[in-house]
Design a protein around this motif. Structure first.
Motif, PDB file in Angstrom:
ATOM      1  N   GLN A 178       0.748  -1.173   0.056  1.00 20.28           N
ATOM      2  CA  GLN A 178      -0.010  -0.038  -0.033  1.00 20.28           C
ATOM      3  C   GLN A 178       0.893   1.429  -0.025  1.00 20.28           C
ATOM      4  OE1 GLN A 178      -2.189   0.468   3.586  1.00 20.28           O
ATOM      5  NE2 GLN A 178      -4.041   1.666   2.555  1.00 20.28           N
ATOM      6  N   LYS A 179       0.343   2.337  -0.622  1.00 23.15           N
ATOM      7  CA  LYS A 179       1.001   3.592  -0.537  1.00 23.15           C
ATOM      8  C   LYS A 179       0.009   4.456  -0.013  1.00 23.15           C
ATOM      9  CE  LYS A 179       4.345   2.957  -4.381  1.00 23.15           C
ATOM     10  NZ  LYS A 179       5.014   3.639  -5.688  1.00 23.15           N
ATOM     11  N   ILE A 180       0.420   5.703   0.945  1.00 24.39           N
ATOM     12  CA  ILE A 180      -0.324   6.583   1.680  1.00 24.39           C
ATOM     13  C   ILE A 180       0.436   7.815   1.619  1.00 24.39           C
ATOM     14  CG2 ILE A 180      -1.251   7.289   3.701  1.00 24.39           C
ATOM     15  CD1 ILE A 180      -1.655   4.411   4.630  1.00 24.39           C
ATOM     16  N   PRO A 181      -0.247   8.858   0.797  1.00 25.22           N
ATOM     17  CA  PRO A 181       0.188  10.116   0.637  1.00 25.22           C
ATOM     18  C   PRO A 181       0.436  10.656   2.420  1.00 25.22           C
ATOM     19  CG  PRO A 181      -1.574   9.884  -0.697  1.00 25.22           C
ATOM     20  CD  PRO A 181      -1.687   8.716   0.120  1.00 25.22           C
ATOM     21  N   VAL A 182       1.636  11.380   2.646  1.00 27.19           N
ATOM     22  CA  VAL A 182       1.810  11.791   4.050  1.00 27.19           C
ATOM     23  C   VAL A 182       2.104  13.431   3.812  1.00 27.19           C
ATOM     24  CG1 VAL A 182       2.334   9.764   5.131  1.00 27.19           C
ATOM     25  CG2 VAL A 182       4.188  11.168   4.199  1.00 27.19           C
ATOM     26  N   GLU A 183       1.619  14.391   4.774  1.00 31.69           N
ATOM     27  CA  GLU A 183       2.246  15.638   4.668  1.00 31.69           C
ATOM     28  C   GLU A 183       2.021  16.298   6.042  1.00 31.69           C
ATOM     29  OE1 GLU A 183       1.180  19.590   2.126  1.00 31.69           O
ATOM     30  OE2 GLU A 183      -0.743  18.755   3.381  1.00 31.69           O
ATOM     31  N   TYR A 184       3.499  16.281   6.587  1.00 31.79           N
ATOM     32  CA  TYR A 184       3.677  16.759   7.983  1.00 31.79           C
ATOM     33  C   TYR A 184       3.886  18.252   8.048  1.00 31.79           C
ATOM     34  CZ  TYR A 184       4.735  11.783   8.406  1.00 31.79           C
ATOM     35  OH  TYR A 184       4.843  10.320   8.259  1.00 31.79           O
ATOM     36  N   ILE A 185       2.874  18.954   8.552  1.00 33.27           N
ATOM     37  CA  ILE A 185       2.862  20.443   8.548  1.00 33.27           C
ATOM     38  C   ILE A 185       3.432  20.913   9.814  1.00 33.27           C
ATOM     39  CG2 ILE A 185       1.449  22.686   8.299  1.00 33.27           C
ATOM     40  CD1 ILE A 185      -0.328  20.884   6.531  1.00 33.27           C
ATOM     41  N   PHE A 186       4.395  21.905   9.669  1.00 32.48           N
ATOM     42  CA  PHE A 186       4.860  22.789  10.822  1.00 32.48           C
ATOM     43  C   PHE A 186       4.631  24.057  10.818  1.00 32.48           C
ATOM     44  CE2 PHE A 186       6.837  18.536  10.433  1.00 32.48           C
ATOM     45  CZ  PHE A 186       6.950  18.105  11.775  1.00 32.48           C
ATOM     46  N   LEU A 187       3.946  24.670  11.519  1.00 34.66           N
ATOM     47  CA  LEU A 187       3.408  26.192  11.517  1.00 34.66           C
ATOM     48  C   LEU A 187       4.476  27.086  12.115  1.00 34.66           C
ATOM     49  CD1 LEU A 187      -0.268  25.784  12.211  1.00 34.66           C
ATOM     50  CD2 LEU A 187       0.748  25.814  10.000  1.00 34.66           C
ATOM     51  N   TYR A 188       4.770  28.000  11.693  1.00 32.51           N
ATOM     52  CA  TYR A 188       5.745  29.022  12.351  1.00 32.51           C
ATOM     53  C   TYR A 188       5.291  29.555  13.710  1.00 32.51           C
ATOM     54  CZ  TYR A 188       9.379  32.855  13.044  1.00 32.51           C
ATOM     55  OH  TYR A 188      10.062  33.723  13.602  1.00 32.51           O
ATOM     56  N   ASP A 189       5.762  29.440  14.646  1.00 29.60           N
ATOM     57  CA  ASP A 189       5.311  30.338  15.850  1.00 29.60           C
ATOM     58  C   ASP A 189       6.111  31.491  16.033  1.00 29.60           C
ATOM     59  OD1 ASP A 189       3.879  30.470  18.675  1.00 29.60           O
ATOM     60  OD2 ASP A 189       5.924  30.385  19.130  1.00 29.60           O
TER      61      ASP A 189
END
Length: 277
Positions: free
Chosen positions: A246-257
């Protein structure tokens, strides 16, 4: 009269010298790397390196670099980068040097160091990154230093640095793997997730994300058990990198504080993807 003046002056002189000494010790304690330096004569010929063997030897001695010594290593070692750079957080120029000794034990991978030095030749930071890049995250500002750290097994992640008070500060607070080439039960595609720069929360400041695909090279039951093969329509199917489960799209978002100056996870990705760990 003179004797009285000297008697009054000496305690003040001693106190002042003691105070200065304490300040120096305190500065060294706060920035211990700045007590280590390379003789300026080896930087004076920038951008040329007249004697690379001597240059490398001085780097090793000045900064106590732990290098796997062998005939193969000594034959292949070289300075791959020697340049002046500016890094976000400071308008000062720094020397950036990469020393690559090509080979060694798996525990010492990636067999290279990146060193950041002040103009006076004092050490700011030693990195051991598989790959580095100077990335422009904020418009009209100096770039940040992106370091990709990888183990000999192919697991790793990222660090993002800015300059803070003559030190490098990692401002990326990621708690999730962003590099995976270790063929256990899953890998990433590409192995190093791609860095994306975008204002995700529309607050006027760019944020970052690591994107790609999570590729399962083993199957997994609903109960969480891994398996290498299964039977489909009477035929055995073996799972592998070339034939993933299986292939799963991932997107790890890090917001600027803005308050801390760090990038913080938008959500708990370790929890979100815990079924795949």
């Amino acid at each position: 009269m003179k004797k009285t003046f000297l008697s009054a002056f000496l305690p003040l002189f001693i106190l002042n010298c003691t105070h200065k000494k304490e300040n120096i010790q305190q500065t060294d304690k706060e920035n211990p790397n700045l007590t280590m330096s390379i003789p300026l004569e080896y930087l004076a010929n920038y951008p040329a390196i007249k004697d690379s063997s001597k240059f490398i030897q001085n780097l090793q001695q000045a900064f106590d670099l732990h290098v796997h010594e062998s005939p193969v290593q000594q034959k292949g070692e070289k300075i791959t980068v020697f340049k002046k750079v500016k890094i976000n957080g400071s308008d000062q120029e720094y020397y950036f040097i990469e020393y690559d000794w090509k080979t060694g034990p798996n525990s010492g991978y990636p067999w290279k160091n990146q060193l950041l030095l002040t103009q006076e030749g004092k050490l700011v930071k030693i990195l051991s990154a598989e790959r580095y890049e100077f990335v422009s995250i904020f418009p009209k500002q100096n770039p940040h230093l992106l370091a990709t750290t990888v183990t000999g097994h192919g697991n790793g992640g990222h660090e993002i640095y800015k300059v803070t008070a003559d030190s490098l500060e990692n401002i990326y607070g990621g708690n999730v793997r962003t590099y995976d080439a270790h063929e256990d039960n899953k890998i990433y595609e590409p192995h190093e997730l791609q860095l994306k720069i975008k204002d995700y929360n529309n607050d006027g400041f760019n944020d970052i994300a690591f994107t790609g695909k999570l590729v399962f090279i083993q199957g997994r039951t609903p109960q969480g058990d891994w398996y290498d093969a299964t039977t489909i329509d009477g035929k055995q199917v073996d799972y592998s990198v070339d034939h993933p489960f299986q292939k799963i799209p991932v997107e790890y978002i890090f917001l600027y504080d803005k308050k801390s100056g760090h990038f913080k996870a938008k959500e708990d990705y370790a929890e979100k993807y815990k079924l795949f760990e």
